[in-house]
Design an enzyme around this catalytic site. Structure first.
Site, PDB file in Angstrom:
ATOM      1  N   LYS A 161     -16.423   4.225  -3.095  1.00 52.25           N
ATOM      2  CA  LYS A 161     -17.451   3.908  -4.102  1.00 52.25           C
ATOM      3  C   LYS A 161     -18.824   3.719  -3.452  1.00 52.25           C
ATOM      4  CE  LYS A 161     -14.586   4.785  -6.148  1.00 52.25           C
ATOM      5  NZ  LYS A 161     -13.145   5.077  -6.002  1.00 52.25           N
TER       6      LYS A 161
ATOM      7  N   ALA B  91      -5.763  16.467  -0.388  1.00 51.59           N
ATOM      8  CA  ALA B  91      -5.697  15.340  -1.337  1.00 51.59           C
ATOM      9  C   ALA B  91      -4.718  15.691  -2.445  1.00 51.59           C
ATOM     10  CB  ALA B  91      -7.092  15.043  -1.898  1.00 51.59           C
TER      11      ALA B  91
ATOM     12  N   HIS C 255     -27.851  -2.662 -29.292  1.00 56.97           N
ATOM     13  CA  HIS C 255     -28.606  -1.407 -29.320  1.00 56.97           C
ATOM     14  C   HIS C 255     -29.834  -1.535 -28.421  1.00 56.97           C
ATOM     15  CE1 HIS C 255     -30.396   2.241 -30.905  1.00 56.97           C
ATOM     16  NE2 HIS C 255     -31.544   1.558 -31.014  1.00 56.97           N
TER      17      HIS C 255
ATOM     18  N   THR D 100      -8.006  -5.993   9.669  1.00 55.19           N
ATOM     19  CA  THR D 100      -8.697  -6.663   8.571  1.00 55.19           C
ATOM     20  C   THR D 100      -7.786  -6.676   7.347  1.00 55.19           C
ATOM     21  OG1 THR D 100      -9.695  -4.524   8.080  1.00 55.19           O
ATOM     22  CG2 THR D 100     -11.067  -6.097   9.247  1.00 55.19           C
TER      23      THR D 100
HETATM   24  P1  FAD Z   1      -2.315  -1.005   0.153  1.00 58.22           P
HETATM   25  O1  FAD Z   1      -3.690  -1.256  -0.307  1.00 58.22           O
HETATM   26  O2  FAD Z   1      -1.987   0.321   0.726  1.00 58.22           O
HETATM   27  O3  FAD Z   1      -1.988  -2.152   1.199  1.00 58.22           O
HETATM   28  C1  FAD Z   1      -0.814  -2.182   1.933  1.00 58.22           C
HETATM   29  C2  FAD Z   1      -1.089  -2.902   3.243  1.00 58.22           C
HETATM   30  O4  FAD Z   1       0.148  -3.160   3.855  1.00 58.22           O
HETATM   31  C3  FAD Z   1      -1.910  -2.091   4.229  1.00 58.22           C
HETATM   32  O5  FAD Z   1      -3.035  -2.805   4.637  1.00 58.22           O
HETATM   33  C4  FAD Z   1      -0.965  -1.863   5.405  1.00 58.22           C
HETATM   34  O6  FAD Z   1      -1.621  -1.948   6.665  1.00 58.22           O
HETATM   35  C5  FAD Z   1      -0.007  -3.032   5.260  1.00 58.22           C
HETATM   36  N1  FAD Z   1       1.321  -2.805   5.796  1.00 58.22           N
HETATM   37  C6  FAD Z   1       2.156  -1.756   5.559  1.00 58.22           C
HETATM   38  N2  FAD Z   1       3.334  -1.947   6.188  1.00 58.22           N
HETATM   39  C7  FAD Z   1       3.229  -3.134   6.852  1.00 58.22           C
HETATM   40  C8  FAD Z   1       4.118  -3.867   7.671  1.00 58.22           C
HETATM   41  N3  FAD Z   1       5.345  -3.458   7.918  1.00 58.22           N
HETATM   42  N4  FAD Z   1       3.672  -5.029   8.189  1.00 58.22           N
HETATM   43  C9  FAD Z   1       2.419  -5.485   7.941  1.00 58.22           C
HETATM   44  N5  FAD Z   1       1.550  -4.838   7.161  1.00 58.22           N
HETATM   45  C10 FAD Z   1       1.949  -3.675   6.609  1.00 58.22           C
HETATM   46  N6  FAD Z   1      -7.537   2.499  -6.741  1.00 58.22           N
HETATM   47  C11 FAD Z   1      -8.287   2.005  -7.747  1.00 58.22           C
HETATM   48  O7  FAD Z   1      -7.781   1.264  -8.583  1.00 58.22           O
HETATM   49  N7  FAD Z   1      -9.629   2.304  -7.843  1.00 58.22           N
HETATM   50  C12 FAD Z   1     -10.239   3.108  -6.957  1.00 58.22           C
HETATM   51  O8  FAD Z   1     -11.443   3.349  -7.077  1.00 58.22           O
HETATM   52  C13 FAD Z   1      -9.474   3.651  -5.900  1.00 58.22           C
HETATM   53  N8  FAD Z   1     -10.054   4.450  -4.987  1.00 58.22           N
HETATM   54  C14 FAD Z   1      -9.298   4.942  -3.951  1.00 58.22           C
HETATM   55  C15 FAD Z   1      -9.912   5.789  -3.033  1.00 58.22           C
HETATM   56  C16 FAD Z   1      -9.189   6.304  -1.989  1.00 58.22           C
HETATM   57  C17 FAD Z   1      -9.864   7.212  -0.995  1.00 58.22           C
HETATM   58  C18 FAD Z   1      -7.817   5.952  -1.835  1.00 58.22           C
HETATM   59  C19 FAD Z   1      -7.023   6.473  -0.683  1.00 58.22           C
HETATM   60  C20 FAD Z   1      -7.200   5.115  -2.742  1.00 58.22           C
HETATM   61  C21 FAD Z   1      -7.933   4.609  -3.823  1.00 58.22           C
HETATM   62  N9  FAD Z   1      -7.360   3.792  -4.783  1.00 58.22           N
HETATM   63  C22 FAD Z   1      -8.100   3.304  -5.821  1.00 58.22           C
HETATM   64  C23 FAD Z   1      -5.933   3.413  -4.716  1.00 58.22           C
HETATM   65  C24 FAD Z   1      -5.789   1.998  -4.136  1.00 58.22           C
HETATM   66  O9  FAD Z   1      -6.395   1.961  -2.869  1.00 58.22           O
HETATM   67  C25 FAD Z   1      -4.322   1.627  -4.037  1.00 58.22           C
HETATM   68  O10 FAD Z   1      -3.698   1.805  -5.287  1.00 58.22           O
HETATM   69  C26 FAD Z   1      -4.170   0.181  -3.614  1.00 58.22           C
HETATM   70  O11 FAD Z   1      -4.789  -0.062  -2.378  1.00 58.22           O
HETATM   71  C27 FAD Z   1      -2.696  -0.201  -3.536  1.00 58.22           C
HETATM   72  O12 FAD Z   1      -2.579  -1.528  -3.134  1.00 58.22           O
HETATM   73  P2  FAD Z   1      -1.284  -2.050  -2.372  1.00 58.22           P
HETATM   74  O13 FAD Z   1      -1.553  -3.487  -2.110  1.00 58.22           O
HETATM   75  O14 FAD Z   1      -0.071  -1.675  -3.089  1.00 58.22           O
HETATM   76  O15 FAD Z   1      -1.243  -1.234  -0.992  1.00 58.22           O
HETATM   77  P1  NAI Z   2      -3.583  12.828  -7.451  1.00 59.39           P
HETATM   78  O1  NAI Z   2      -2.179  12.656  -7.825  1.00 59.39           O
HETATM   79  O2  NAI Z   2      -4.640  12.159  -8.247  1.00 59.39           O
HETATM   80  O3  NAI Z   2      -3.969  14.374  -7.443  1.00 59.39           O
HETATM   81  C1  NAI Z   2      -3.319  15.305  -6.629  1.00 59.39           C
HETATM   82  C2  NAI Z   2      -3.626  16.695  -7.152  1.00 59.39           C
HETATM   83  O4  NAI Z   2      -3.167  17.623  -6.194  1.00 59.39           O
HETATM   84  C3  NAI Z   2      -2.921  17.015  -8.465  1.00 59.39           C
HETATM   85  O5  NAI Z   2      -3.832  17.586  -9.362  1.00 59.39           O
HETATM   86  C4  NAI Z   2      -1.836  17.979  -8.051  1.00 59.39           C
HETATM   87  O6  NAI Z   2      -1.501  18.920  -9.058  1.00 59.39           O
HETATM   88  C5  NAI Z   2      -2.495  18.667  -6.866  1.00 59.39           C
HETATM   89  N1  NAI Z   2      -1.564  19.279  -5.925  1.00 59.39           N
HETATM   90  C6  NAI Z   2      -0.377  18.786  -5.497  1.00 59.39           C
HETATM   91  N2  NAI Z   2       0.173  19.618  -4.594  1.00 59.39           N
HETATM   92  C7  NAI Z   2      -0.705  20.649  -4.443  1.00 59.39           C
HETATM   93  C8  NAI Z   2      -0.721  21.816  -3.623  1.00 59.39           C
HETATM   94  N3  NAI Z   2       0.278  22.077  -2.787  1.00 59.39           N
HETATM   95  N4  NAI Z   2      -1.772  22.651  -3.714  1.00 59.39           N
HETATM   96  C9  NAI Z   2      -2.800  22.378  -4.568  1.00 59.39           C
HETATM   97  N5  NAI Z   2      -2.827  21.288  -5.365  1.00 59.39           N
HETATM   98  C10 NAI Z   2      -1.809  20.427  -5.289  1.00 59.39           C
HETATM   99  O7  NAI Z   2      -3.651  12.389  -5.918  1.00 59.39           O
HETATM  100  P2  NAI Z   2      -4.876  12.010  -4.990  1.00 59.39           P
HETATM  101  O8  NAI Z   2      -6.148  12.565  -5.524  1.00 59.39           O
HETATM  102  O9  NAI Z   2      -4.458  12.359  -3.622  1.00 59.39           O
HETATM  103  O10 NAI Z   2      -4.935  10.451  -5.138  1.00 59.39           O
HETATM  104  C11 NAI Z   2      -3.811   9.648  -4.727  1.00 59.39           C
HETATM  105  C12 NAI Z   2      -3.766   8.365  -5.495  1.00 59.39           C
HETATM  106  O11 NAI Z   2      -4.858   7.534  -5.168  1.00 59.39           O
HETATM  107  C13 NAI Z   2      -3.792   8.614  -6.975  1.00 59.39           C
HETATM  108  O12 NAI Z   2      -2.564   8.163  -7.511  1.00 59.39           O
HETATM  109  C14 NAI Z   2      -4.909   7.806  -7.499  1.00 59.39           C
HETATM  110  O13 NAI Z   2      -4.492   7.006  -8.565  1.00 59.39           O
HETATM  111  C15 NAI Z   2      -5.368   6.918  -6.343  1.00 59.39           C
HETATM  112  N6  NAI Z   2      -6.822   6.949  -6.329  1.00 59.39           N
HETATM  113  C16 NAI Z   2      -7.490   6.342  -7.362  1.00 59.39           C
HETATM  114  C17 NAI Z   2      -8.847   6.409  -7.448  1.00 59.39           C
HETATM  115  C18 NAI Z   2      -9.518   5.788  -8.605  1.00 59.39           C
HETATM  116  O14 NAI Z   2      -8.902   4.980  -9.291  1.00 59.39           O
HETATM  117  N7  NAI Z   2     -10.779   6.099  -8.894  1.00 59.39           N
HETATM  118  C19 NAI Z   2      -9.662   7.087  -6.442  1.00 59.39           C
HETATM  119  C20 NAI Z   2      -8.863   7.734  -5.424  1.00 59.39           C
HETATM  120  C21 NAI Z   2      -7.497   7.619  -5.382  1.00 59.39           C
END
Ligand code: FAD
Ligand code: NAI
Length: 468
Positions: A55, A274, A447, A41
């Site tokens: 979310k 994480a 408000h 997808t």
């Molecule tokens: P990705 O979304 O990682 O997309 C890359 C795509 O490339 C993937 O589908 C992969 O399959 C494909 N791909 C890789 N290599 C190849 C290849 N060689 N050929 C073909 N396809 C390939 N960010 C927010 O702003 N708000 C949030 O609430 C938020 N929540 C998150 C919650 C979680 C649990 C996680 C893990 C991340 C969250 N993020 C959030 C971060 C956000 O998902 C990423 O920053 C964002 O998806 C990055 O977009 P991208 O297009 O760079 O990469």
């Molecule tokens: P993060 O970078 O937000 O947090 C990782 C945390 O792990 C940090 O506080 C760091 O100090 C800690 N850490 C690192 N090594 C450690 C260790 N060995 N032991 C204990 N603690 C350790 O990374 P996270 O939460 O994995 O998210 C990854 C990315 O995904 C982020 O960059 C974030 O921007 C994106 N994301 C965004 C969301 C949003 O916009 N609401 C939701 C979820 C992810």
């Protein structure tokens, strides 16, 4: 290998928020465009296993907790019962609808979806290995690498399905664990830790640093941690996990003080790792165009360009790993390809943590302003004094506005409180126009709304807050 003509103007490798937005924009600008995606997808991490499913679970679990704990106080007597299967099914339904929506937008904007794994094969050439293993070679004037990121593994802590998991595993656990240890008090740990705590797990977060929130404003981080602790989340700060052993009874973790000291053993049913995400460039063929990732795995660029006709956007390159940042990158890179003035202001990329209450910010933290030697004024307003929040029993948190002491230009806005993620948009607009705190303070706000707290914090910069 089959050779495919005619040539494309741009082929994007990766169909996440960076890649799909770039593809749609390219289609809108009349470029002949294809997007290679190897998942079944479109939508990338964000739609499939990131922003959107997390979310969905945050929303559902928030309502479950409210029904369990808050409804009675509002005069609504209910006895909620968790149906985890249905909670997961509605999440998946929404994800499917969203990923299908991208397919629709691709068709509408004449974007070809090349299904399979893509790789650069020298300048102007992309090879796609389809799901059936057959490889096809395409020629193109430009390639955009948008391959995203993957969870960073923790040395000594091997992933074990259902027991030692990453964020993807935490989005689809089949049952609520009795206990969960989250390693890393960053965005994923706090969001998904909140989901499982609300659904009944005992959640302990182990964080290497002394503050939660991976670099957010320190005053906000302190209040946020206090709030999460009140909700029942436990924290072990300044500690690290050095090994994990999973067996039929659960997971045993070795935990040590980050700065050295005696190790101890902690057990949990499930451990969520994480500790951050790392760029994903496996097999994408950067070397065939003379490019390489840097020491941390990121592909560096000059105005998105890594080589002639090769561009990079999103999580795979520097900047915050956020969907909206990837989207901005994607649109800017395509506009540059089309000869337009693509640009991203990385100082104005907002961050949101979707807990209850939420945390949101844009611009500089107090710590960053102090480190840069910038003189600033500060206005702060608590949600306890905001009428809408008070009437809704959502008084936790505050808004903080930081403005340049000499010019009054707003440099940072930090919100810990109800709907912070929605409220921060106003600050983004204000700051994009170089607005002053007085501009915000003098704009009439409706408000009773929580947005009045943002205005009151801006009034506070010059000391004329009225509602506190
Ligand atoms: P990705 O979304 O990682 O997309 C890359 C795509 O490339 C993937 O589908 C992969 O399959 C494909 N791909 C890789 N290599 C190849 C290849 N060689 N050929 C073909 N396809 C390939 N960010 C927010 O702003 N708000 C949030 O609430 C938020 N929540 C998150 C919650 C979680 C649990 C996680 C893990 C991340 C969250 N993020 C959030 C971060 C956000 O998902 C990423 O920053 C964002 O998806 C990055 O977009 P991208 O297009 O760079 O990469
Ligand atoms: P993060 O970078 O937000 O947090 C990782 C945390 O792990 C940090 O506080 C760091 O100090 C800690 N850490 C690192 N090594 C450690 C260790 N060995 N032991 C204990 N603690 C350790 O990374 P996270 O939460 O994995 O998210 C990854 C990315 O995904 C982020 O960059 C974030 O921007 C994106 N994301 C965004 C969301 C949003 O916009 N609401 C939701 C979820 C992810």
């Amino acid at each position: 290998m089959a050779d495919q003509t005619p040539a494309y103007d741009v082929i994007i490798i990766g169909g996440g928020p960076g890649g799909y937005n770039a593809a749609i924009r390219a289609g809108q600008l009349g470029l002949k465009v294809a997007c290679v995606e190897m998942r079944e997808t479109l939508g990338g991490t964000c739609l499939n296993v990131g922003c959107m499913p997390s979310k969905a679970l945050l929303h559902a679990s928030e309502l479950f907790e409210a029904a369990s704990k808050d409804f009675a106080g509002l005069g609504i007597e209910v006895a909620p019962k968790l149906n985890l299967g249905q909670m997961m099914a509605q999440k998946q339904d929404s994800v499917t609808a969203l990923t299908k929506g991208i397919e629709f937008l691709f068709k509408k904007n004449k974007v070809d979806w090349l299904k399979g794994r893509g790789r650069l094969d020298g300048p102007g050439r992309v090879v796609v290995e389809g799901p059936d293993g057959a490889a096809t070679s395409y020629t193109t004037k430009n390639v955009i690498i948008a391959t995203g990121s993957e969870p960073t593994p923790l040395p000594g802590v091997e992933f074990v399905e259902g027991k030692v998991i990453d964020s993807t595993g935490a989005l689809s656990l089949p049952a609520v664990p009795k206990s969960m240890v989250v390693i890393g008090a960053g965005v994923i740990g706090l969001e998904l830790g909140s989901v499982w705590r609300r659904l009944g797990a005992e959640v302990t977060v182990i964080e290497y640093l002394d503050a939660i929130g991976a670099g957010m404003d320190a005053e906000v981080a302190t209040a946020f941690q206090r709030g999460l602790t009140k909700q029942g989340m436990k924290f072990r700060m300044g500690q690290k996990v050095t090994s994990a052993r999973a067996d039929a009874n659960g997971v045993a973790l070795t935990v040590e003080p980050a700065k050295g000291g005696d190790a101890e053993t902690l057990t949990a049913d499930v451990v969520l790792v994480a500790i951050g995400r790392r760029p994903y460039t496996l097999g994408v063929g950067l070397e065939t165009v003379g490019a390489a990732p840097d020491a941390r795995g990121f592909v560096a660029h000059d105005h998105f360009k890594v080589a002639e006709g090769v561009w990079v956007i999103g999580d795979v390159t520097h900047g915050p790993m956020l969907a909206h940042k990837a989207e901005e990158d994607g649109v800017a890179a395509v506009e540059l390809i089309a000869g337009k003035a693509g640009h991203v202001d990385y100082d104005l990329v907002p961050s949101v943590i979707y807990t209850t209450p939420e945390v949101a910010w844009v611009g500089k933290t107090e710590e960053q302003l102090k480190a840069a030697g910038v003189a600033y004024s500060k206005g702060k307003f608590p949600f306890t004094a905001n009428s809408r929040s008070k009437i809704n029993h959502e008084g936790e948190g505050f808004v903080k506005v930081l403005a340049d002491k000499a010019t009054d230009r707003v440099l940072g806005v930090h919100i810990y409180g109800p709907q912070a993620g929605e409220l921060i948009g106003e600050a983004c607009v204000l700051m994009a126009f170089g607005g002053a705190s007085e501009d915000l303070a003098r704009i009439c706000h409706p408000h009773p709304t929580r947005s009045e707290a943002v205005r009151q914090a801006a009034m506070g910069v010059e000391g004329w807050t009225m509602q506190a």
